[in-house]
Design a protein around this motif. Structure first.
Motif, PDB file in Angstrom:
ATOM      1  N   CYS A  65       0.851  -1.184   0.000  1.00  0.00           N
ATOM      2  CA  CYS A  65       0.000   0.000   0.000  1.00  0.00           C
ATOM      3  C   CYS A  65       0.886   1.233   0.000  1.00  0.00           C
ATOM      4  O   CYS A  65       1.835   1.316   0.791  1.00  0.00           O
ATOM      5  CB  CYS A  65      -0.917   0.008   1.221  1.00  0.00           C
ATOM      6  SG  CYS A  65      -2.087  -1.367   1.270  1.00  0.00           S
ATOM      7  N   VAL A  90     -10.209  -3.967   1.423  1.00  0.00           N
ATOM      8  CA  VAL A  90      -9.664  -2.632   1.637  1.00  0.00           C
ATOM      9  C   VAL A  90     -10.148  -1.764   0.487  1.00  0.00           C
ATOM     10  O   VAL A  90     -10.088  -2.176  -0.681  1.00  0.00           O
ATOM     11  CB  VAL A  90      -8.127  -2.661   1.681  1.00  0.00           C
ATOM     12  CG1 VAL A  90      -7.576  -1.259   1.951  1.00  0.00           C
ATOM     13  CG2 VAL A  90      -7.630  -3.641   2.740  1.00  0.00           C
ATOM     14  N   VAL A 101     -12.934  -1.693   4.790  1.00  0.00           N
ATOM     15  CA  VAL A 101     -12.119  -0.799   5.598  1.00  0.00           C
ATOM     16  C   VAL A 101     -11.274   0.052   4.662  1.00  0.00           C
ATOM     17  O   VAL A 101     -10.659  -0.479   3.720  1.00  0.00           O
ATOM     18  CB  VAL A 101     -11.201  -1.578   6.561  1.00  0.00           C
ATOM     19  CG1 VAL A 101     -10.385  -0.619   7.422  1.00  0.00           C
ATOM     20  CG2 VAL A 101     -12.018  -2.512   7.443  1.00  0.00           C
ATOM     21  N   GLY A 102     -11.223   1.364   4.906  1.00  0.00           N
ATOM     22  CA  GLY A 102     -10.402   2.213   4.046  1.00  0.00           C
ATOM     23  C   GLY A 102     -10.648   3.681   4.308  1.00  0.00           C
ATOM     24  O   GLY A 102     -11.046   4.081   5.397  1.00  0.00           O
ATOM     25  N   GLY A 160      -9.256  -1.119  -4.720  1.00  0.00           N
ATOM     26  CA  GLY A 160      -9.227  -1.892  -3.492  1.00  0.00           C
ATOM     27  C   GLY A 160      -8.698  -3.280  -3.708  1.00  0.00           C
ATOM     28  O   GLY A 160      -8.237  -3.637  -4.789  1.00  0.00           O
ATOM     29  N   ALA A 179     -11.396  -5.456  11.874  1.00  0.00           N
ATOM     30  CA  ALA A 179     -11.560  -4.013  11.767  1.00  0.00           C
ATOM     31  C   ALA A 179     -11.819  -3.423  13.149  1.00  0.00           C
ATOM     32  O   ALA A 179     -12.560  -3.989  13.956  1.00  0.00           O
ATOM     33  CB  ALA A 179     -12.717  -3.679  10.837  1.00  0.00           C
ATOM     34  N   LEU A 211      -3.170  -1.400   8.957  1.00  0.00           N
ATOM     35  CA  LEU A 211      -3.411  -0.224   8.140  1.00  0.00           C
ATOM     36  C   LEU A 211      -4.275   0.735   8.944  1.00  0.00           C
ATOM     37  O   LEU A 211      -5.231   0.321   9.600  1.00  0.00           O
ATOM     38  CB  LEU A 211      -4.120  -0.603   6.839  1.00  0.00           C
ATOM     39  CG  LEU A 211      -3.259  -1.326   5.790  1.00  0.00           C
ATOM     40  CD1 LEU A 211      -4.142  -1.927   4.700  1.00  0.00           C
ATOM     41  CD2 LEU A 211      -2.231  -0.382   5.189  1.00  0.00           C
ATOM     42  N   GLY A 224      -0.527   4.314   6.889  1.00  0.00           N
ATOM     43  CA  GLY A 224      -1.821   4.722   6.370  1.00  0.00           C
ATOM     44  C   GLY A 224      -1.810   6.178   5.963  1.00  0.00           C
ATOM     45  O   GLY A 224      -0.776   6.728   5.598  1.00  0.00           O
ATOM     46  N   GLU A 236     -13.625   8.193   6.549  1.00  0.00           N
ATOM     47  CA  GLU A 236     -13.084   6.884   6.875  1.00  0.00           C
ATOM     48  C   GLU A 236     -14.175   5.831   6.697  1.00  0.00           C
ATOM     49  O   GLU A 236     -15.340   6.053   7.034  1.00  0.00           O
ATOM     50  CB  GLU A 236     -12.564   6.847   8.327  1.00  0.00           C
ATOM     51  CG  GLU A 236     -11.524   7.915   8.606  1.00  0.00           C
ATOM     52  CD  GLU A 236     -12.132   9.307   8.716  1.00  0.00           C
ATOM     53  OE1 GLU A 236     -11.725  10.199   7.909  1.00  0.00           O
ATOM     54  OE2 GLU A 236     -13.023   9.506   9.567  1.00  0.00           O
ATOM     55  N   GLY A 270     -15.520   1.965   7.520  1.00  0.00           N
ATOM     56  CA  GLY A 270     -15.361   0.850   8.441  1.00  0.00           C
ATOM     57  C   GLY A 270     -16.697   0.401   8.994  1.00  0.00           C
ATOM     58  O   GLY A 270     -17.676   1.148   8.986  1.00  0.00           O
ATOM     59  N   SER A 276     -10.031   4.426  11.578  1.00  0.00           N
ATOM     60  CA  SER A 276     -10.460   3.111  11.117  1.00  0.00           C
ATOM     61  C   SER A 276      -9.208   2.261  10.888  1.00  0.00           C
ATOM     62  O   SER A 276      -8.324   2.630  10.093  1.00  0.00           O
ATOM     63  CB  SER A 276     -11.279   3.231   9.823  1.00  0.00           C
ATOM     64  OG  SER A 276     -11.831   1.998   9.449  1.00  0.00           O
ATOM     65  N   LEU A 289      -7.353  -1.603  10.270  1.00  0.00           N
ATOM     66  CA  LEU A 289      -7.429  -3.009   9.881  1.00  0.00           C
ATOM     67  C   LEU A 289      -6.182  -3.691  10.455  1.00  0.00           C
ATOM     68  O   LEU A 289      -5.069  -3.455   9.996  1.00  0.00           O
ATOM     69  CB  LEU A 289      -7.464  -3.168   8.365  1.00  0.00           C
ATOM     70  CG  LEU A 289      -7.601  -4.610   7.846  1.00  0.00           C
ATOM     71  CD1 LEU A 289      -8.863  -5.263   8.395  1.00  0.00           C
ATOM     72  CD2 LEU A 289      -7.589  -4.645   6.326  1.00  0.00           C
TER      73      LEU A 289
END
Length: 393
Positions: free
Chosen positions: A43, A137, A164-165, A192, A203, A333, A366, A372, A374, A388, A390
């Motif tokens: 990432c 993600v 989640v992201g 993603g 999460a 993350l 991150g 956010e 989640g 948020s 992970l």
């Protein structure tokens, strides 16, 4: 599920106006703990960009990071600030990278686009879920992708499947953000990765609030207006709560009152993490109604909340402690709101420091997001002022 012994995580952060050079340093740092193995997932988050030449520099940094990382799957986004190497940096050019070895995990990258027609807009690109898919993600350009509607649709057709992201945050208007996906730089939509198989991850969504007053049932409502709580005008109930608070707490109410909406009406008790936090938008003293940033129905349980640095720190710390009850995480993350960082805490390092300490791991990276993503109460939501996380075991 016990973690695989072969799982490894690394993170890196480099600051400086030469974004391409910063990408090289950050990726090298993230790869170092992997012992020369090819990462399964990389990432990349680039701070510094926007339109024109700056956007091109961010794109070149992302391309260089993807080239050097050599990961089987790479996703990423531009942001106003990035997180890695135990630090958060805001409003300066920087690159953060996160690399993971995930044996037994199948990773499927995807790109989401919006197809518009006379009858509306459809999101395409999400692969068909398989039986062993566990979570995804998701990184989004907020100016070209209908995040809220997409999450509502996923909740309906993929109930209980966690997303989640965060929302890319470097730009204040359309066309400024960049998304990264497996060697490509994209100007919009969402990217993603679906994670399936032996996924030992969870999460953690910290909305950063502390409750005030009792939990009450909504006895009358009109869309996003709370008209009555527990049989009395909502404003009257709120006044009773505020009057009983000490002066310092009353000041917090004046600076940013929130409402927690219980996600499980059948729970005997509602504790931390059981409420979806939404802002209080205004009060009509004459009618006694309280306007909130979501539709709340009659019969739902709600509780007023306040948010400040102390409440946010307490909430995140307690949620992290619960997440590692069965053992520490190995990597994570972190998608932290751009309204947190230095805007909420003395340092932009707060959230990453808390996550590293709470999870017992160094492999955390991150960015500071414009929203956010989640799950709360088994449903995915778009949040604000939230961290948020992970976390991978």
């Amino acid at each position: 599920m016990p973690p695989s012994p072969g799982r490894r995580f690394g993170d890196g952060l480099a600051v400086g106006p030469d974004l391409r050079g910063a990408a090289e340093v950050a990726v090298a740092q993230a790869l170092a703990p992997l012992g020369g193995a090819t990462p399964d997932l990389l990432c990349v988050f680039v701070a510094g960009g926007g339109r024109g030449a700056d956007g091109d520099a961010a794109a070149q940094a992302g391309l260089r990071a993807m080239e050097l990382g050599g990961a089987r799957t790479t996703i990423g986004a531009t942001a106003g600030g990035v997180i890695g190497d135990g630090r958060g940096v805001e409003d300066v050019p920087a690159v953060a990278a996160w690399a993971a070895i995930l044996p037994g995990v199948e990773i499927r990258p995807f790109r989401l686009t919006v197809e518009r027609s006379e009858t509306g807009a459809d999101v395409t690109g999400l692969p068909q879920l398989r039986a062993d898919d566990r979570l995804a993600v998701l990184l989004v350009d907020p100016y070209s992708f209908p995040t809220g509607g997409f999450l509502q649709r996923c909740n309906a057709v993929l109930p209980g499947f966690p997303l989640v992201g965060g929302l890319a945050s470097v730009a204040s208007g359309p066309g400024g953000n960049r998304l990264f996906l497996d060697g490509e730089v994209l100007l919009g939509g969402a990217v993603g990765a679906l994670l399936g198989g032996d996924v030992a991850a969870r999460a953690i969504v910290s909305q950063g609030c502390r409750p005030i007053g009792p939990t009450m049932v909504v006895t009358r409502a009109e869309r996003n207006l709370l008209v009555e709580l527990a049989g009395a005008p909502a404003y009257t109930r709120l006044g009773e709560i505020v009057t009983a608070l000490p002066p310092a707490e009353q000041e917090l109410v004046g600076r940013g009152l929130q409402l927690g909406v219980a996600m499980n009406e059948y729970a005997e008790e509602h504790g931390r993490g059981d409420f979806l936090i939404r802002g209080v938008l205004g009060i009509d003293v004459e009618s006694g109604a309280v306007a909130v940033g979501d539709v709340v129905g009659v019969g739902q349980s709600v509780r007023f909340q306040v948010r400040d640095a102390a409440a946010a720190d307490e909430d995140l710390t307690e949620l992290l402690a619960g997440a590692v009850a069965d053992g520490p995480a190995r990597g994570a993350l972190l998608f932290s709101c751009n309204g947190r960082g230095r805007a909420m805490f003395p340092s932009a390092d707060h959230d990453v420091g808390a996550v590293r300490a709470g999870l017992g791991t160094d492999g955390v990276a991150g960015f500071f997001a414009a929203g956010e993503i989640g799950p709360v109460g088994g449903r995915n939501h778009l949040h604000g002022f939230t961290a948020s996380v992970l976390a991978f075991q």
